[in-house]
Enzyme design. Sequence first.
Site, PDB file in Angstrom:
ATOM      1  N   ARG A 100       0.830  -1.208   0.000  1.00 14.76           N
ATOM      2  CA  ARG A 100       0.000   0.000   0.000  1.00 14.76           C
ATOM      3  C   ARG A 100       0.864   1.257   0.000  1.00 14.76           C
ATOM      4  NH1 ARG A 100      -3.572  -3.364   4.271  1.00 14.76           N
ATOM      5  NH2 ARG A 100      -4.744  -4.535   2.685  1.00 14.76           N
ATOM      6  N   SER A 140      12.905  33.015   5.582  1.00 14.42           N
ATOM      7  CA  SER A 140      13.952  32.798   6.584  1.00 14.42           C
ATOM      8  C   SER A 140      13.546  33.446   7.897  1.00 14.42           C
ATOM      9  CB  SER A 140      15.274  33.405   6.086  1.00 14.42           C
ATOM     10  OG  SER A 140      16.206  33.540   7.128  1.00 14.42           O
ATOM     11  N   ASN A 190      13.750  30.261  -0.140  1.00  7.45           N
ATOM     12  CA  ASN A 190      14.368  28.945  -0.238  1.00  7.45           C
ATOM     13  C   ASN A 190      13.464  27.957  -0.975  1.00  7.45           C
ATOM     14  OD1 ASN A 190      16.646  29.679   1.415  1.00  7.45           O
ATOM     15  ND2 ASN A 190      15.273  29.600   3.170  1.00  7.45           N
ATOM     16  N   ARG A 250      14.553 -19.777  11.854  1.00  4.33           N
ATOM     17  CA  ARG A 250      13.965 -18.502  12.283  1.00  4.33           C
ATOM     18  C   ARG A 250      15.052 -17.730  13.022  1.00  4.33           C
ATOM     19  NH1 ARG A 250       8.958 -19.134  14.379  1.00  4.33           N
ATOM     20  NH2 ARG A 250       9.011 -16.929  14.933  1.00  4.33           N
TER      21      ARG A 250
END
Length: 447
Positions: free
Chosen positions: A121, A273, A281, A313
């Site tokens: 998903r 800023s 920016n 395992r």
Amino acid sequence: MTPGLFDEILARGGVRDAVGDPAWLRALLEVEAALALAAADAGTLEPALAAGIADACSADRFDVGEIAADAAAAGNPVVPLVTELRAVVRTEVSDEAAAAVHRGATSQDVMDTASVLVARRALDVIAADLGTAADAAAVLARVHRDTPAAGRTLLQQAAPVTVGLRAAGWASGLDAAVVALRSWRPAAQLGGAVGTLAAFAGHGLAVRAAFARRLGLDEPVLAWHTERGRVAELAGVLGRAGAAVGSVSTDLVLLAQTEVGEVREDVPGRGGSSTLPHKRNPVGAISARAAAVAVPGLVAAVLNAASGHEYERAAGPWHAEWRPLRELLGTVGSGAAWLADALTHLALDPAAVAASLEVTGGLLLAENVATALRGRVDDPKGLVTVAASTSRDSGRAFADVLAEALHGTDVTRAEIDAALDPAAHVGESAALVDAFLAARSPSEDPA
């Protein structure tokens, strides 16, 4: 859920919810429901009992926090979840149904299969965002197919390209990342304690087939409890996506530098800023690049964990996969979401693009001049190299230096000026852009 302090920057987009604790809880319960229904499909459990178990697998009945707290005692969250699920089933269905909860499976079967569902998903969300970014880049490629720009190698101006060809390159890399993400084949995990299906009393293969079918997953030939190739492949395709995001976002950050200024993110109110009033920016590109920078370390963490599984395992390496895998999905997803935002809001400054072509005073076309002089003068490359050095050292225009060096030959100043015209010397950029655009289809959101 209230986002964390850094989430809107470093965990942006739909993947944050796709890999969050509620999503994991839903996936774990979906696996338990599918296991019960698969047992009914195989004829080892009454359909009514299986349906009762499946009905009880509703996430709103369980508290993630309580399960998390109790997970420490067993070393994984499946054990306390199964305990609570059995209690619910016992109350609402029957003791017989409660005894059938989780029958035949081991905790790793449930965790691994849930992780596959969560990843699938999340990959859909990531692929959709990368597709949006690729489509935006393809639009730039089409619109600016013939706009000449300074091509750069090793961060130095090299030769002319077009804005369209550069954008096509962005779109191509992003398209390839989407293809890689969608090529990953998620498989169910069901083997029981040591991968033998012994607890299914001879019905394991039938249950496993039904289990995978109900979840829409591939059925593996063998359990992959310690054969973690699928996990490594997932880390690899996510790493590739992160690399594509990093390459494009780095270009955007560099092109948005004050001294270059060829692009900007046109999002009002963003990019300011705390101290410098003039700053704007490129927040989207910066945040996408931040995600890309973090991706290789997470890929390495997943691969490192995947490489150390022992026997049937693993003691530790399996557990070590959980957090970096979730963070890897979230980080790549954040980068994809930010890059889609940056590219869909990208504005090109044609004047700045044109100005960059003039920065070297014609030296950008030095290679083209050497090509044009072949057969006209002796050692054309040597002549152009000396002229370029003289131009750079003296500050004189490259065309003037060339005219002086070619005095007495049949090369005219008009020919020199034509050889130094960027728009006329972008190679087959237009044809390359056209071929790329003709070969691709706009991305479609798989949702």
